[in-house]
Design a protein around this motif. Structure first.
Motif, PDB file in Angstrom:
ATOM      1  N   SER A 366       0.833  -1.246  -0.043  1.00 24.18           N
ATOM      2  CA  SER A 366      -0.076  -0.031  -0.037  1.00 24.18           C
ATOM      3  C   SER A 366       1.088   1.083   0.091  1.00 24.18           C
ATOM      4  CB  SER A 366      -0.827   0.121   1.255  1.00 24.18           C
ATOM      5  OG  SER A 366      -1.691   1.229   1.474  1.00 24.18           O
ATOM      6  N   GLY A 368       1.021   5.376  -0.240  1.00 23.09           N
ATOM      7  CA  GLY A 368       0.445   7.016  -0.261  1.00 23.09           C
ATOM      8  C   GLY A 368       0.561   7.534  -1.569  1.00 23.09           C
ATOM      9  N   GLU A 395      -7.705   2.321  -3.414  1.00 19.57           N
ATOM     10  CA  GLU A 395      -8.551   2.463  -2.448  1.00 19.57           C
ATOM     11  C   GLU A 395      -8.349   3.575  -1.202  1.00 19.57           C
ATOM     12  OE1 GLU A 395      -9.194  -1.178  -0.700  1.00 19.57           O
ATOM     13  OE2 GLU A 395      -9.687  -2.274  -2.757  1.00 19.57           O
ATOM     14  N   ASP A 396      -9.276   4.311  -0.942  1.00 17.71           N
ATOM     15  CA  ASP A 396      -8.698   5.237   0.240  1.00 17.71           C
ATOM     16  C   ASP A 396      -7.571   6.296  -0.194  1.00 17.71           C
ATOM     17  OD1 ASP A 396     -11.135   4.400   1.461  1.00 17.71           O
ATOM     18  OD2 ASP A 396      -9.782   2.873   2.641  1.00 17.71           O
ATOM     19  N   ASP A 397      -7.577   6.669  -1.378  1.00 20.55           N
ATOM     20  CA  ASP A 397      -6.316   7.558  -1.734  1.00 20.55           C
ATOM     21  C   ASP A 397      -4.964   6.608  -1.674  1.00 20.55           C
ATOM     22  OD1 ASP A 397      -5.450   9.561  -3.510  1.00 20.55           O
ATOM     23  OD2 ASP A 397      -4.823  10.848  -1.708  1.00 20.55           O
ATOM     24  N   ARG A 398      -4.996   5.365  -1.553  1.00 20.75           N
ATOM     25  CA  ARG A 398      -3.657   4.731  -1.591  1.00 20.75           C
ATOM     26  C   ARG A 398      -3.571   3.761  -2.842  1.00 20.75           C
ATOM     27  NH1 ARG A 398      -0.971   5.427   3.094  1.00 20.75           N
ATOM     28  NH2 ARG A 398       0.423   3.907   2.505  1.00 20.75           N
TER      29      ARG A 398
END
Length: 424
Positions: A366, A368, A395-398
């Motif tokens: 994952s 960022g 997903e979720d800005d990652r």
């Protein structure tokens, strides 16, 4: 005339530039003339829309970029780091090394595609695969066509043209690529007779619909469509017993071409081809790609078990990879990339319309967004633009990369693309 139009160079001026002349040596003069004229037409269109005229160097750079893109071999290899094992947009199943080598051997010269070497007479291309398919599935006969939709259409056209075919209302579905059961029946010349309800169809529903005009009963694998809860469906065994008593063939669109017990991998049980034939289905239709791990094909088989798939067929090797091995690979990636990445638990999807809704535990790398204005979308875009494109999911800005679907031979290219994208 606009000053913008006056700045447009001639075709010959562009072709005589040393940078374009180098391209001519690679792509031929005729190809570059076409590309230069197309580029100049685009410039005129942009000027007409009020945009500024590009500089001469910008035009040359654009022509070089278009040439590289236009004549780059397509489709291009890329790395599937999405965790979707059968990714329709990425070509679904990778072929095994043995299959690739066999294709290379056949493609390098002539073959006995339709020649019987024993007597020198014309043979059938089906003879190369029929005995193998019969051995694997337990069928008495088999043939291969372009895809599963073609297989279903061929079977229905041969058996049910001008007559009726009974289908459960819950199985009159549309699958990927516009493959709609009612439309396929109509194209085959058969009339659809729907029975039961969307969620519950009983054997008695089929029995009450049987008439002298019934050509077959068709059972359909519903692929990505699933009704959960208050449901019931007639089994292939039940339909085969009913069909045998009434002289009505039972056809099974099995869909994915599964030949292994998927419960061994913690997944829901996927119908297996050999089970359908053993249960008494008269014809079974299934894909030669997807879970079979071959090139796009549709197979018709009219009754046994497989052995080497886990090691040799890439998609089964991916599905059966232990979770701790995936964690080890993900942590190795993290060590190479640095503190910008984390290793987290996640899920891999089967995809390709097989095992609807099923997923397998995995470990993910994952990453960022690195504080860039583009966020995770920008990082994913840079990965797609690598020399060997890397396809990830967000997903979720990652950005998430799943080692399950990355071949070990692709790891060096993946890490190079990651480091370059992160450095950017």
């Amino acid at each position: 005339m606009s000053t913008g139009y006056r700045s447009i160079p001639s075709v010959e001026k562009l072709l005589s530039d040393s940078r374009v002349e180098e391209l001519i040596d690679v792509y031929s003069r005729e190809s570059l003339v076409y590309l230069v004229r197309r580029s100049l037409e685009q410039v005129r269109q942009e000027i007409a829309e009020g945009k500024p005229s590009p500089s001469f160097d910008e035009m040359v750079d654009s022509i070089a970029s278009q040439a590289a893109s236009l004549w780059r071999p397509k489709p291009i290899p890329l790395i599937n780091a999405t965790g979707v094992v059968l990714h329709t947009n990425l070509g679904r199943s990778p072929l095994s090394d043995e299959a690739v080598e066999a294709m290379l051997q056949a493609a390098r010269g002539y073959t006995n595609l339709e020649l019987d070497l024993a007597d020198g007479a014309r043979g059938s291309r089906q003879s190369h695969v029929e005995s193998l398919l019969c051995q694997i599935t337990g069928a008495e006969a088999a043939l291969v066509v372009n895809n599963n939709a073609s297989a279903v259409l061929l079977g229905l056209s041969a058996i049910a043209n001008g007559k009726e075919v009974i289908v459960s209302r819950g199985e009159a579905v549309e699958i990927g690529g516009g493959f709609r059961i009612p439309d396929v029946l109509r194209q085959s010349g058969a009339a659809l007779v729907e029975v039961g309800t969307t969620n519950r169809t009983y054997l008695a529903d089929y029995e009450s619909a049987l008439t002298q005009d019934t050509a077959a009963m068709l059972k359909v694998h519903t692929s990505n469509f699933r009704v959960i809860g208050f449901t019931h469906e007639a089994t292939v065994e039940e339909l085969a017993a009913l069909g045998a008593g009434r002289g009505t063939p039972v056809l099974h669109d099995q869909g994915s071409g599964c030949l292994l017990d998927t419960t061994r991998f913690g997944l829901a049980r996927e119908p297996m081809v050999q089970d359908s034939i053993a249960a008494g289905a008269d014809l079974v239709f299934f894909s030669g790609d997807k879970l079979l791990g071959g090139p796009q094909a549709g197979i018709v088989a009219g009754k046994r078990e497989l052995g080497e798939s886990l090691e040799k067929v890439p998609i089964w090797r991916m599905i059966s990879t232990p979770v701790d091995a995936l964690e080890k690979r993900a942590r190795s990636w993290q060590k190479s990339v640095g503190d910008t990445a984390q290793v987290v638990q996640g899920l891999s999807a089967i995809g390709g319309g097989s095992l609807p809704g099923e997923s397998i535990p995995t470990w993910l790398l994952s990453i960022g967004a690195q504080g860039t204005p583009e966020g995770a979308q920008g990082l994913a875009k840079r990965l797609r633009e690598a020399d060997t494109p890397v396809i990830a999911r967000i997903e979720d800005d990652r950005v998430l990369l799943d080692p399950r679907t990355v071949l070990t031979t692709e790891e060096a290219a993946l890490l190079a693309a990651l480091k370059s994208a992160l450095g950017a």
